[in-house]
Design an enzyme around this catalytic site. Structure first.
Site, mmCIF file in Angstrom:
data_model
loop_
_atom_site.group_PDB
_atom_site.id
_atom_site.type_symbol
_atom_site.label_atom_id
_atom_site.label_comp_id
_atom_site.label_asym_id
_atom_site.label_seq_id
_atom_site.Cartn_x
_atom_site.Cartn_y
_atom_site.Cartn_z
ATOM 1 N N GLU A 314 42.412 -11.458 -16.879
ATOM 2 C CA GLU A 314 43.506 -11.731 -15.632
ATOM 3 C C GLU A 314 42.832 -11.080 -14.547
ATOM 4 O O GLU A 314 43.140 -10.306 -13.813
ATOM 5 C CB GLU A 314 44.717 -10.733 -15.705
ATOM 6 N N ARG A 317 39.967 -9.139 -8.495
ATOM 7 C CA ARG A 317 38.932 -8.529 -7.520
ATOM 8 C C ARG A 317 37.527 -9.342 -7.865
ATOM 9 O O ARG A 317 36.926 -9.741 -7.029
ATOM 10 C CB ARG A 317 38.866 -7.180 -7.693
ATOM 11 N N ARG A 353 42.750 -1.170 2.434
ATOM 12 C CA ARG A 353 42.212 -0.365 1.560
ATOM 13 C C ARG A 353 41.432 0.868 1.893
ATOM 14 O O ARG A 353 41.881 1.856 1.099
ATOM 15 C CB ARG A 353 41.053 -1.327 0.852
ATOM 16 N N TYR A 357 43.539 3.873 -0.215
ATOM 17 C CA TYR A 357 43.008 4.425 -1.166
ATOM 18 C C TYR A 357 41.557 5.204 -1.158
ATOM 19 O O TYR A 357 40.744 5.474 -1.739
ATOM 20 C CB TYR A 357 42.430 3.129 -2.273
ATOM 21 N N CYS A 385 47.677 2.925 16.055
ATOM 22 C CA CYS A 385 48.069 4.021 16.463
ATOM 23 C C CYS A 385 48.198 4.999 14.942
ATOM 24 O O CYS A 385 49.558 5.503 14.799
ATOM 25 C CB CYS A 385 49.261 4.183 17.341
ATOM 26 N N GLU A 386 47.178 5.190 14.523
ATOM 27 C CA GLU A 386 47.406 5.967 13.157
ATOM 28 C C GLU A 386 46.061 6.909 13.080
ATOM 29 O O GLU A 386 45.115 5.900 13.002
ATOM 30 C CB GLU A 386 47.414 5.274 12.101
#
Ligand code: LLP
Length: 458
Positions: A314, A317, A353, A357, A385-386
């Site tokens: 399966e 990526r 990502r 992570y 805004c982070e």
């Protein structure tokens, strides 16, 4: 051969097309740029690896990238689809995946390249890779599959992976409603540590996915109790994602064939071993030698053959990540305290990502900077805004001028499919470079008008 290369004069190319030229032609906003030939090459690598394993299925994990044009291309190349929602199933059907019957797919391995099944039938002397004409090609996974989606899966004849007691009950109900027996695989949690970020580990003890092996007998009894609703066809596991050691797959496969022996000993005719996805890629572009699809398949080949099983994989990526980059423009460069920042128009909204992570994705400028441009260490950040809005930290780059193109590599998997509209940064358009070098839009970018549409008539 990889699709993105830097020319000696410092320009980034996608296949034979200069990324800078593409930027000048398309909309002035971040966009995803894919290489269609690279997608083909990645699938071919899996097909070649699977040679000699009859009736194997490459179940592409749609969650990694759900672009319809890409799905159609993967389907034509012979992939099946791995689904985690009713909408993914509907999309797979829309893309022409046949949930129940595989077509016979032949690939003539070079020098002729890809040929249609018809033209191949008449040829001899080539290595052929083949899917059984009766092989189901869609697989429905998930720990929280809802009844409505299971009914659709049952109607369409999709393989369903059983994840829990309540999931099994729902599958039985779905089979009754659809009036069709459902082919199921038991998703067994093999309790193998995939050695990856905890957020992408799934096959270890405390994971929310799959059934504990101590409960195997309960599930076998439950299947036996529903002969009209369920047919057990195999066992499934998925260890996690970004795995870079094939031994981990082998360890799991050893456990899984033992479970299959146990299951067969009770009279079940199970033919499928599904070892899930999870093969990692070289995000660091470090030149490190990482396992290839062939390494992965070779590590389980003998086990699969020894039990006369059909192998299902399966991959998400490893099929799609390296075929794409997110192309951004530099808005400006600034220094605060001791930190230098390159601010770009793309952000965590388009590509989450790194924020989610702490993932590393390689970053490059698409054009040469003036020879005297200073090299500094930069955090590459977006306008959102982070403080978590970064695409890369502490990257050595030449100081770019405003408007310079900057790409984030390996953005084909879990980037667009995880994009949001946070700060009303609408989801970007997607383009691919085709075999003949032409550039085609394969998804429109979302617009402000799309957002307003949600409120029409309210
Ligand atoms: N099969 C199952 C049951 C899965 O849960 C997954 C991925 C796959 C196959 C495909 O795995 P792959 O070959 O792509 O590693 N958003 C994270 C990855 C989450 C993976 C979820 N499951 C990321 O961006 O790294």
């Amino acid at each position: 051969q990889h699709c993105f290369t830097k020319s000696p004069d410092g320009f980034l190319y996608c296949e034979d097309t200069k990324v800078q030229d593409i930027m000048e032609k398309v909309e002035k906003r971040p966009f995803y740029l894919y290489s269609k030939p690279q997608i083909t090459r990645n699938v071919e690598a899996y097909k070649e690896a699977l040679e000699g394993l009859k009736n194997s299925i490459i179940g592409y994990a749609i969650k990694a990238n759900n672009n319809l044009k890409i799905l159609q291309h993967l389907r034509k190349l012979g992939c099946g689809a791995v689904l985690v929602s009713g909408n993914e199933l509907k999309l797979a059907l829309h893309a022409g995946f046949d949930p129940t019957k595989g077509r016979t797919i032949y690939t003539v391995l070079s020098p002729v390249g890809l040929l249609s099944p018809d033209s191949v039938e008449s040829l001899t002397g080539f290595t052929k890779w083949e899917l059984s004409p009766t092989m189901p090609k869609c697989i429905f996974n998930g720990n929280g599959k809802i009844l409505e989606d299971l009914i659709l899966a049952a109607q369409e004849g999709v393989f369903v992976n059983v994840d829990s007691e309540f999931d099994l009950e729902n599958i039985v109900t779905a089979a009754k409603v659809a009036g069709r027996k459902v082919n199921v695989l038991l998703r067994i949690n093999p309790d193998v540590d995939p050695q990856v970020h905890p957020y992408v580990a799934t096959g270890n003890k405390n994971s929310k996915f799959g059934i504990r092996n101590e409960k195997l007998q309960w599930f076998l009894d439950a299947v036996k109790a529903h002969p009209n609703e369920l047919k057990l066809v195999g066992a499934h596991c998925h260890l996690g994602s970004t795995i870079t050691k094939v031994d981990i797959f082998r360890d799991a496969a050893v456990l899984m064939v033992n479970y299959i022996d146990e299951i067969r000993a009770q009279g079940f005719e199970v033919d499928y071993l599904n070892i899930g996805g999870g093969l990692g890629i070289d995000y660091y572009h470090s030149g490190a030698v990482l396992p290839t699809p062939r390494d992965l398949i070779d590590t389980v080949r003998e086990l699969v053959l020894s039990r006369n099983l059909n192998l299902v994989i399966e991959p998400g990526r490893s099929l799609i990540a390296n075929t794409c980059c997110l192309v951004n423009r530099v808005t400006g460069v600034k220094t605060n305290g001791t930190k230098n920042f390159i601010v770009i128009d793309g952000s965590m909204a388009e590509l989450i990502r790194p924020s989610l992570y702490d993932a590393y994705q390689h970053i490059e400028l698409v054009s040469p900077t003036p020879p005297d441009a200073e090299v500094s260490t930069f955090d590459v950040v977006g306008p959102v805004c982070e403080s978590a809005d970064f695409l890369g930290k502490e990257r050595e780059l030449q100081t770019p001028a405003k408007g310079t193109g900057l790409v984030v590599h390996d953005a084909g998997a879990y980037c667009m499919s995880m994009a949001s509209t946070y700060n009303l940064k609408m989801r970007p358009p997607e383009y691919w470079v085709e075999e003949d070098g032409s550039v085609t839009r394969i998804r429109h970018g979302e617009t402000f008008e799309d957002h307003i549409r949600f409120f029409e008539g309210l």
